[in-house]
Design a protein around this motif. Sequence first.
Motif, mmCIF file in Angstrom:
data_model
loop_
_atom_site.group_PDB
_atom_site.id
_atom_site.type_symbol
_atom_site.label_atom_id
_atom_site.label_comp_id
_atom_site.label_asym_id
_atom_site.label_seq_id
_atom_site.Cartn_x
_atom_site.Cartn_y
_atom_site.Cartn_z
ATOM 1 N N ARG A 48 12.380 46.656 14.109
ATOM 2 C CA ARG A 48 12.096 47.208 15.444
ATOM 3 C C ARG A 48 13.380 47.706 16.119
ATOM 4 N NH1 ARG A 48 7.179 46.151 18.023
ATOM 5 N NH2 ARG A 48 5.663 44.920 16.843
ATOM 6 N N MET A 49 14.449 46.939 15.991
ATOM 7 C CA MET A 49 15.709 47.317 16.626
ATOM 8 C C MET A 49 16.333 48.529 15.947
ATOM 9 S SD MET A 49 16.060 45.399 19.256
ATOM 10 C CE MET A 49 14.262 45.608 19.371
ATOM 11 N N LYS A 50 16.117 48.678 14.656
ATOM 12 C CA LYS A 50 16.595 49.869 13.938
ATOM 13 C C LYS A 50 16.024 51.126 14.584
ATOM 14 C CE LYS A 50 15.862 52.265 9.522
ATOM 15 N NZ LYS A 50 15.344 52.149 8.136
ATOM 16 N N ARG A 51 14.760 51.083 14.979
ATOM 17 C CA ARG A 51 14.137 52.241 15.606
ATOM 18 C C ARG A 51 14.693 52.503 17.004
ATOM 19 N NH1 ARG A 51 9.511 49.924 13.012
ATOM 20 N NH2 ARG A 51 8.791 48.937 14.949
ATOM 21 N N ARG A 52 15.224 51.465 17.624
ATOM 22 C CA ARG A 52 15.714 51.620 19.000
ATOM 23 C C ARG A 52 17.183 52.042 19.062
ATOM 24 N NH1 ARG A 52 12.127 50.833 22.584
ATOM 25 N NH2 ARG A 52 10.328 49.460 22.228
ATOM 26 N N VAL A 53 18.024 51.473 18.199
ATOM 27 C CA VAL A 53 19.467 51.730 18.327
ATOM 28 C C VAL A 53 20.088 52.328 17.066
ATOM 29 C CG1 VAL A 53 19.701 49.876 20.022
ATOM 30 C CG2 VAL A 53 20.118 49.390 17.590
ATOM 31 N N GLY A 54 19.286 52.529 16.010
ATOM 32 C CA GLY A 54 19.825 53.070 14.771
ATOM 33 C C GLY A 54 20.231 51.972 13.811
ATOM 34 N N ALA A 55 19.954 52.174 12.532
ATOM 35 C CA ALA A 55 20.194 51.141 11.531
ATOM 36 C C ALA A 55 21.650 50.707 11.471
ATOM 37 C CB ALA A 55 19.736 51.640 10.158
ATOM 38 N N ALA A 91 35.399 45.483 19.548
ATOM 39 C CA ALA A 91 35.854 44.369 18.719
ATOM 40 C C ALA A 91 35.459 44.580 17.270
ATOM 41 C CB ALA A 91 35.257 43.052 19.235
ATOM 42 N N LYS A 92 36.284 44.069 16.376
ATOM 43 C CA LYS A 92 36.022 44.182 14.945
ATOM 44 C C LYS A 92 34.747 43.429 14.604
ATOM 45 C CE LYS A 92 38.217 43.388 10.473
ATOM 46 N NZ LYS A 92 39.418 42.846 9.771
ATOM 47 N N ASN A 93 33.987 43.978 13.608
ATOM 48 C CA ASN A 93 32.731 43.358 13.187
ATOM 49 C C ASN A 93 31.761 43.219 14.367
ATOM 50 O OD1 ASN A 93 33.597 43.068 10.532
ATOM 51 N ND2 ASN A 93 34.506 41.071 10.946
ATOM 52 N N HIS A 94 31.567 44.289 15.066
ATOM 53 C CA HIS A 94 30.675 44.298 16.232
ATOM 54 C C HIS A 94 29.400 45.082 15.925
ATOM 55 C CE1 HIS A 94 29.449 44.493 20.465
ATOM 56 N NE2 HIS A 94 29.079 45.728 20.183
ATOM 57 N N TYR A 95 28.278 44.592 16.472
ATOM 58 C CA TYR A 95 26.991 45.276 16.308
ATOM 59 C C TYR A 95 26.284 45.332 17.655
ATOM 60 C CZ TYR A 95 27.845 44.672 11.365
ATOM 61 O OH TYR A 95 28.416 44.719 10.119
#
Length: 410
Positions: free
Chosen positions: A61-68, A40-44
């Motif tokens: 913390r989430m940046k380290r887990r799934v990438g910025a 979907a558009k604008n999905h994270y």
Amino acid sequence: MTPLATVASGPRTRLFACFLRLGTQQVSPLQLHTGTSLAAKNHYEVLVLGGGSGGVTMAARMKRRVGAENVAIVEPSERHFYQPIWTLVGAGIKQLSSSGRPTASVIPSGVEWIKARVVDLDPDKNCIHTDNGKEISYRYLIVALGIQLDYEKIKGLPEGFDHPKIGSNYSFKTVEKTWKALQDFKEGNAIFTFPNTPIKCAGAPQKIMYLSEAYFRKTGKRSKANIIFNTSLGAIFGVKKYADALQEIIRERNLTVNYKQNLIEVRADKQEAVFENLDKPGETQVISYEMLHVTPPMSPPDVLKTSPVADAVGWVDVDKDTLQHKRYPNVFGIGDCTNLPTSKTAAAIAAQSGILDRTISLVMKNQTPTKKGLLGRPSLSAEVVPSGYELRMARSLLSSDDFWTRNHSR
């Protein structure tokens, strides 16, 4: 003015850093709720609502887990404030400008900042809507929207702040008025209030009272000041050992504390405050003031109150041991907006962030975690360290009569 560096960047900062490293909380597995295509558009992968302490911490913390590139923060404010400093601003010890910095400077590098306000949460479709008309979908949602100030629930406010002699350390717009009221004080009642709602940083309404009393002594006005703390609570503090220490200060400083008294009206033009006796609803008392510090009623943000993620009274409904939502397993909450049985402070968020990081990592791996409790304790609800720490710090500061000589040169 001489900066109070030992308070603003010393023990509190070290405590925050320490708590950020804590937490091995685990959760029971639930099948993730799905309903929106991942294309979907604008999905994270991870969408964080709120750019305060909880939101920024979890985004990092989430940046380290799934990438910025897979993380975004939805936050409308241009400025990020370190609000504990406002107690010191209201007491004239710190400058208001020292409490804020651009929001862009605190967003973790690479994480997208969506400068918008959330107007609707639709966890059944794994998406949210913003005030600029956008729909943003997610795989995991972290709600960190903080707490709402409800000055308007007190008759005569917020317009009463246009008058002198009244301030509030809880708002960027009114904190400097506290210091002005303190400076302009001549003689009479100096009143400090605590509302009949949950609030953030529950020690702050007392801390400004103790600091004001020290200022009155320093400036030779103490004998002319009748210092009153009117609280809606039935005790000065909920933990006995801290309550006993505070009662000692109250006796030493000759402070008046009235329990079950809730501020319901401010007549700023007359310098009068109206309190309701919570033990006798409808019974009121009018007290004139020379200085009034208002701690406003607070509540969950309006956008949460009617959303599917809220409990019966509007807080994000999360498991107290895991911070995972009770009905939507891919939704999580942290900080002041949740119904966690902890104090609503940055220090509490620091402890929660470790637990939530562990919870989300296990959910992402489809593992079967077990509830363990913070630091092996049976429940997060046992954590009273943040508020207790803050009040111990305040007591230490105020135990010396040369407090203002050391920290407040003008």
